[in-house]
Design a protein around this motif. Structure first.
Motif, PDB file in Angstrom:
ATOM      1  N   THR A 176       0.837  -1.197   0.000  1.00  0.00           N
ATOM      2  CA  THR A 176       0.000   0.000   0.000  1.00  0.00           C
ATOM      3  C   THR A 176       0.871   1.246   0.000  1.00  0.00           C
ATOM      4  OG1 THR A 176      -1.456  -1.298   1.426  1.00  0.00           O
ATOM      5  CG2 THR A 176      -1.997   1.021   1.120  1.00  0.00           C
ATOM      6  N   GLN A 177       1.839   1.254   0.885  1.00  0.00           N
ATOM      7  CA  GLN A 177       2.749   2.394   0.973  1.00  0.00           C
ATOM      8  C   GLN A 177       3.511   2.584  -0.331  1.00  0.00           C
ATOM      9  OE1 GLN A 177       6.220   1.426   1.353  1.00  0.00           O
ATOM     10  NE2 GLN A 177       7.164   3.445   1.605  1.00  0.00           N
ATOM     11  N   GLY A 178       3.956   1.485  -0.923  1.00  0.00           N
ATOM     12  CA  GLY A 178       4.704   1.564  -2.171  1.00  0.00           C
ATOM     13  C   GLY A 178       3.868   2.171  -3.283  1.00  0.00           C
ATOM     14  N   ALA A 179       2.639   1.694  -3.386  1.00  0.00           N
ATOM     15  CA  ALA A 179       1.756   2.205  -4.434  1.00  0.00           C
ATOM     16  C   ALA A 179       1.431   3.669  -4.177  1.00  0.00           C
ATOM     17  CB  ALA A 179       0.474   1.378  -4.478  1.00  0.00           C
ATOM     18  N   TYR A 180       1.295   3.994  -2.905  1.00  0.00           N
ATOM     19  CA  TYR A 180       1.043   5.389  -2.536  1.00  0.00           C
ATOM     20  C   TYR A 180       2.186   6.269  -3.034  1.00  0.00           C
ATOM     21  CZ  TYR A 180      -0.550   9.332   0.293  1.00  0.00           C
ATOM     22  OH  TYR A 180      -0.994  10.556   0.705  1.00  0.00           O
ATOM     23  N   ILE A 184      -4.642   9.414 -14.066  1.00  0.00           N
ATOM     24  CA  ILE A 184      -3.720   8.293 -13.901  1.00  0.00           C
ATOM     25  C   ILE A 184      -4.491   6.985 -13.931  1.00  0.00           C
ATOM     26  CG2 ILE A 184      -1.915   7.302 -12.441  1.00  0.00           C
ATOM     27  CD1 ILE A 184      -1.702  10.032 -11.063  1.00  0.00           C
ATOM     28  N   ALA A 185      -4.048   6.087 -14.767  1.00  0.00           N
ATOM     29  CA  ALA A 185      -4.725   4.788 -14.839  1.00  0.00           C
ATOM     30  C   ALA A 185      -3.948   3.759 -14.039  1.00  0.00           C
ATOM     31  CB  ALA A 185      -4.835   4.331 -16.289  1.00  0.00           C
ATOM     32  N   TYR A 186      -4.664   2.821 -13.459  1.00  0.00           N
ATOM     33  CA  TYR A 186      -4.030   1.727 -12.729  1.00  0.00           C
ATOM     34  C   TYR A 186      -4.273   0.435 -13.485  1.00  0.00           C
ATOM     35  CZ  TYR A 186      -3.208  -1.686  -8.987  1.00  0.00           C
ATOM     36  OH  TYR A 186      -2.754  -2.744  -8.234  1.00  0.00           O
ATOM     37  N   ILE A 187      -3.199  -0.259 -13.809  1.00  0.00           N
ATOM     38  CA  ILE A 187      -3.354  -1.558 -14.466  1.00  0.00           C
ATOM     39  C   ILE A 187      -3.124  -2.641 -13.424  1.00  0.00           C
ATOM     40  CG2 ILE A 187      -2.615  -3.040 -16.352  1.00  0.00           C
ATOM     41  CD1 ILE A 187      -3.645  -0.372 -17.314  1.00  0.00           C
ATOM     42  N   ALA A 188      -4.172  -3.349 -13.126  1.00  0.00           N
ATOM     43  CA  ALA A 188      -4.113  -4.340 -12.052  1.00  0.00           C
ATOM     44  C   ALA A 188      -3.374  -5.601 -12.485  1.00  0.00           C
ATOM     45  CB  ALA A 188      -5.527  -4.704 -11.605  1.00  0.00           C
ATOM     46  N   GLY A 189      -2.925  -6.361 -11.498  1.00  0.00           N
ATOM     47  CA  GLY A 189      -2.283  -7.640 -11.774  1.00  0.00           C
ATOM     48  C   GLY A 189      -3.360  -8.698 -11.912  1.00  0.00           C
ATOM     49  N   PHE A 224      -2.883   3.170  -4.297  1.00  0.00           N
ATOM     50  CA  PHE A 224      -3.160   4.048  -5.437  1.00  0.00           C
ATOM     51  C   PHE A 224      -4.359   4.944  -5.137  1.00  0.00           C
ATOM     52  CE2 PHE A 224      -5.700   4.340  -9.440  1.00  0.00           C
ATOM     53  CZ  PHE A 224      -4.860   5.178 -10.148  1.00  0.00           C
ATOM     54  N   LEU A 225      -5.423   4.314  -4.683  1.00  0.00           N
ATOM     55  CA  LEU A 225      -6.653   5.069  -4.408  1.00  0.00           C
ATOM     56  C   LEU A 225      -6.470   6.025  -3.245  1.00  0.00           C
ATOM     57  CD1 LEU A 225      -9.251   2.180  -4.900  1.00  0.00           C
ATOM     58  CD2 LEU A 225      -8.706   4.073  -6.464  1.00  0.00           C
ATOM     59  N   GLN A 226      -5.745   5.582  -2.236  1.00  0.00           N
ATOM     60  CA  GLN A 226      -5.500   6.442  -1.078  1.00  0.00           C
ATOM     61  C   GLN A 226      -4.773   7.711  -1.491  1.00  0.00           C
ATOM     62  OE1 GLN A 226      -3.547   4.603   2.250  1.00  0.00           O
ATOM     63  NE2 GLN A 226      -5.051   2.945   2.387  1.00  0.00           N
ATOM     64  N   ALA A 227      -3.752   7.531  -2.351  1.00  0.00           N
ATOM     65  CA  ALA A 227      -2.980   8.701  -2.782  1.00  0.00           C
ATOM     66  C   ALA A 227      -3.866   9.647  -3.571  1.00  0.00           C
ATOM     67  CB  ALA A 227      -1.792   8.263  -3.621  1.00  0.00           C
ATOM     68  N   LEU A 228      -4.627   9.084  -4.488  1.00  0.00           N
ATOM     69  CA  LEU A 228      -5.517   9.926  -5.289  1.00  0.00           C
ATOM     70  C   LEU A 228      -6.437  10.720  -4.378  1.00  0.00           C
ATOM     71  CD1 LEU A 228      -6.639   7.711  -8.318  1.00  0.00           C
ATOM     72  CD2 LEU A 228      -4.916   9.510  -8.250  1.00  0.00           C
TER      73      LEU A 228
END
Lengths: 347, 347
Positions: free
Chosen positions: B159-163, B177-182, B196-200
């Motif tokens: 979570t922190q990394g994606a943030y 910004i688009a997120y491409i999921a695994g 990602f969502l938290q940062a947004l």
DNA sequence: CGAACCGTTTGAAACGTTTCGAACGCAGCA
DNA sequence: TGCTGCGTTCGAAACGTTTCAAACGGTTCG
């Protein structure tokens, strides 16, 4: 930690009955089987593999000993091995030769912890190998020649690979080709140099320079080699690096010097590491059949374990040229010349 | 294959004297020592490690169990482990969980073949882990959360990394910004999406699209994801891929579509695999502390083997942003906005 | 001179399985 | 009834070490 003895007591049967039930080698009545199984369940019994191995002396375990579990080849190599091992219900444990004299690798070799070993580690001394092989441990050695029929060795035909790469450059019209060596005391390197020279002489060419530049098989070494070449002013039209890591370093140096690849100079590597496909431009290189080596090694080992006498004591696998974007045709007449001379190819 | 018994006979001493001499635990006279050593030499004796392990029950062997010995992380991970293991005179053998129920990995877990285990394999069922841990085998599980104090688990703060990655893009002025999921059923992926969502939301932005594109964590998947995005016509100004492999596939797709990175679009990956540095342009990404995870795992395991009670049962390591060439600042006002909002950062 | 002690060596009992020959119970047969 | 044969179970001996308590010789000390 319950033992078989405990299970036997709990199930009201003898120790051997428990063993027979669990191993499935000898038939037992359905009734006793249930009793035993129920007891193992209740006591949360798990067999002690070490004890079993000690007694039965057949552990279906192959030790894979490598210099470095993190090395560039390891990944493909183990894939080849695993596939075959799995199909034959053998297990493979990987251990590194790191730590020299008392590495786990040596331990496996000396202490009968495996039923066979595949050794891809230059850190392991040859006499240790011969010693263990002499003691009856089937061993397949990779990438080293051992003149002894106690173990079989698998190598790659470096000479042929280098010949292929060089010939490719020649057929593209290159006549001034430099060879960047890895390290002079490496057998691989000597063989590659050999193939390089053979190809040149087959086409009536001589090496670009008497200068023997060595890049120590590292990216940094390749970088410096190119810098040295540039300092000499007159660049060759093609460079053959003894491995990909150096070639990639070389590519970086060329970019830094604003020398375009392949427009100004063609580059060939050796090994086809994963990276080769991704650098810019993608690196033309010689692929070593690493996966195949793994699979072959395991097959040979297995048939040796089955008791089959080895067909031969050395195997040599040949390489393949992988053409990508780092080479370019120059001139045009020369390619005809090249085609004519190709009958002079070494076998 | 001579045994200690044979050596004892040959040296004219008792079995225990041989053992004492060889193990060095108990002092023997220089004279007898010589006699014993001479005999081992003469008989070409080598100890049987299996037997020794069985008796002593302390084998100084750590089993490293991974899904795939050839995987992208394995290399760095094992380096971290080896360093620590070697320093403490422990050995590590790597075995794969390939083969499921009767893989070597499971065997090591169940059959007391090692004094401890580090498990980095999603193929190993959790109850098997708990079972073995309950039986007294010290286990460190990587990349999975286990709500049980019989084993310690080490995870990365996805979570922190994606943030971090997302915040970086935002601070560069990106708002779409688009997120491409695994893959949607992966915990890693959910956590990254979360960050990602938290940062947004911390910066008052909303996701670029409701479209949930998943690339299955593969290069091919990343390629297709970009193709899909392009087909939608209106591209975002930045794309955050849930891992590097997908990002690299994405880069390839973008190149094929003649969309320039980072000029037309910025790209961020996750993992910092080796390749990330070499693709063109070099990939900005989030580095997972894989090496550190290995070293930590081994340290925790060691102190557990020393009998120290675990300080904590879960460790979480944080990620680091690696800036390379695949991102570009756009606009200029937005960066001020970003700086203001940064007080809203999650802890 | 005998007791106590110390450093070295020994005998024997583990460790937890596998395996082999023997014992057992039971049916079929003479 | 007694014998043979067969399928199942059992007892005991390995496998090759480590380890612990006991024995042994030789000093030292009271």
């Amino acid at each position: 930690m319950a033992t078989m003895k405990d299970v036997a007591k709990a199930a009201g049967v003898s120790l051997s009955t428990v063993s027979n039930t669990l191993s499935g080698n000898i038939h037992v009545t359905e009734a006793t089987k249930q009793r035993v199984l129920e007891a193992t369940e209740r006591l949360n019994y798990q067999k002690n593999g070490i004890a079993a191995d000690l007694k039965s002396k057949t552990m279906r375990t192959i030790a894979l000993i490598v210099d470095d579990l993190a090395g560039p080849f390891f990944s493909q190599f183990i894939q080849g091995i695993q596939r075959v091992a799995l199909d034959n219900r053998y297990d493979v444990v990987a251990c590194s030769a790191l730590g020299r004299k008392d590495s786990m690798g040596v331990k496996f070799l000396q202490e009968r912890r495996a039923s066979g070993a595949i050794v891809f580690a230059s850190d392991i001394a040859e006499d240790l190998l011969l010693d263990s092989a002499g003691r009856g441990l089937p061993i397949v050695a990779i990438d080293r020649v051992v003149a002894d029929d106690r173990l079989v060795s698998i190598t790659v035909d470096n000479t042929q690979g280098a010949y292929l790469a060089t010939e490719h450059l020649i057929q593209l019209g290159h006549t001034s080709i430099a060879y960047i060596a890895g390290s002079h005391d490496s057998l691989d390197d000597r063989q590659r140099l050999n193939g390089f020279l053979q190809a040149l002489s087959a086409y009536g060419l001589s090496p670009y320079s008497d200068l023997r530049i060595s890049g120590n098989f590292t990216e940094e070494g390749g970088y410096r080699a190119i810098k040295t070449l540039v300092a000499q002013k007159e660049l060759p039209s093609a460079v053959f690096f003894a491995n990909d890591e150096m070639a990639i370093g070389g590519l970086r140096a060329l970019a830094a010097e604003h020398i375009l690849v392949p427009d100004d100079i063609s580059v060939v590597g050796f090994d086809d590491i994963v990276l080769a496909r991704y650098v810019h431009p993608a690196l033309t290189t010689v692929r070593q059949p690493i996966y195949e080596m793994g699979a072959l090694a395991m097959n040979v080992l297995l048939s040796s374990l089955m008791g089959a006498p080895p067909k031969t004591t050395t195997y040599t696998l040949s390489c393949e040229l992988i053409q990508r974007g780092s080479c370019r045709r120059i001139g045009s007449k020369e390619s005809d010349l090249a085609r004519d001379a190709s009958s002079g190819r070494r076998s």
